[in-house]
Write an enzyme that holds these catalytic residues in place. Structure first.
Site, short mmCIF file in Angstrom:
data_model
loop_
_atom_site.label_atom_id
_atom_site.label_comp_id
_atom_site.label_asym_id
_atom_site.label_seq_id
_atom_site.Cartn_x
_atom_site.Cartn_y
_atom_site.Cartn_z
N GLY A 74 16.93 -94.68 -25.62
CA GLY A 74 17.76 -95.03 -26.78
C GLY A 74 17.18 -96.18 -27.54
O GLY A 74 16.01 -96.53 -27.36
N ASN A 75 17.95 -96.76 -28.43
CA ASN A 75 17.49 -97.95 -29.16
C ASN A 75 18.67 -98.87 -29.41
O ASN A 75 19.80 -98.54 -29.08
CB ASN A 75 16.78 -97.55 -30.46
CG ASN A 75 17.71 -96.81 -31.41
OD1 ASN A 75 18.65 -97.39 -31.95
ND2 ASN A 75 17.46 -95.53 -31.61
#
Ligand code: CTP
Length: 220
Positions: A25-26
């Site tokens: 993810g980020n």
């Protein structure tokens, strides 16, 4: 005013599964997109917000409809099933560019000293929307660049067939991911470039929506 105009906004990160408990993810919070959806609604637009995993409160007063998604594929499907109904699309989501080629059905065990995960490109949602844009649609993308900012943003605008692109500056400490403030520049198809100061994301959303409104009223 954008009274009755149908809009779609993407926001937040996407999570790409590695196995049943892990993901890539980020750090996108989704705040910028939420503020844009709110501002568009305040201007009278009917807004659908497609948002990835976020810890932000998603109350009903943000906009007409909120669709929560997790992965880039889910975001892609949600966007594609609604895009034909809208006139304005604002793509502020930090969609993962790559995802694991295979998703393990069981939790991965730490047997080896090294683990390689093969990644494949995700679908570029904005590019597909831009390249299939209808004459009445106004499509806005976002860019985050570390070098040749303006040139790269212009080539992204052209490559994805956008009407306008919002360039996030990385030069200011208070700007971007996980902050309440942001510093942007707006570029459009007519080669206009406007640099804005560091502002709260609420004020930045106002600038973006005002710009869209001005452009749309000229096109009417
Ligand atoms: N975007 C998208 N779907 C993707 C990737 C990006 O819709 N799979 C959208 C984002 O929401 C954003 C814009 O495309 O509006 C960002 O473009 P991208 O090509 O990902 O640029 P950067 O994130 O700036 O990265 P890079 O320059 O490495 O391509």
């Amino acid at each position: 005013m954008l009274k009755g105009k149908k809009c779609l906004v993407t926001a937040g990160p996407t999570y790409e599964a590695i196995d049943p408990v892990r993901f890539i993810g980020n750090r996108s919070s989704g705040k910028m997109g939420i503020e844009i959806a709110k501002k568009l609604s305040q201007e009278g637009a009917e807004v659908i917000l497609v948002i990835g995993p976020t810890s932000q409160p998603l109350s009903e007063d943000i906009c007409k409809e909120i669709i929560r998604v997790e992965s880039s594929e889910e975001m892609y499907l949600a966007v594609m099933s609604h895009i034909n109904q809208v006139e304005i699309g604002v793509f502020s989501a930090a969609v993962a560019d790559y995802k694991p080629k295979l998703v393990a059905t069981e939790k991965l065990k730490k047997n080896e000293n090294e683990l390689t995960i093969e990644l494949v490109k995700t679908k570029d949602i904005l590019k597909e929307v831009g390249l299939n844009k209808k004459p009445n649609q106004f499509i806005v993308g976002f860019a985050l660049e570390t070098n040749n900012e303006i040139d790269n943003a212009i080539s992204k605008l052209n490559r994805k067939n956008l009407d306008m692109i919002v360039l996030n500056s990385l030069k200011n400490e208070g700007a971007g991911f996980q902050h309440d403030t942001n510093q942007i520049s707006i570029l459009d198809r007519e080669n206009n470039l406007i640099n804005f100061e560091l502002k709260t994301k609420t004020e930045v959303a106002k600038d973006i929506v005002n710009y869209i409104e001005t452009k749309m009223s000229r096109n009417d």
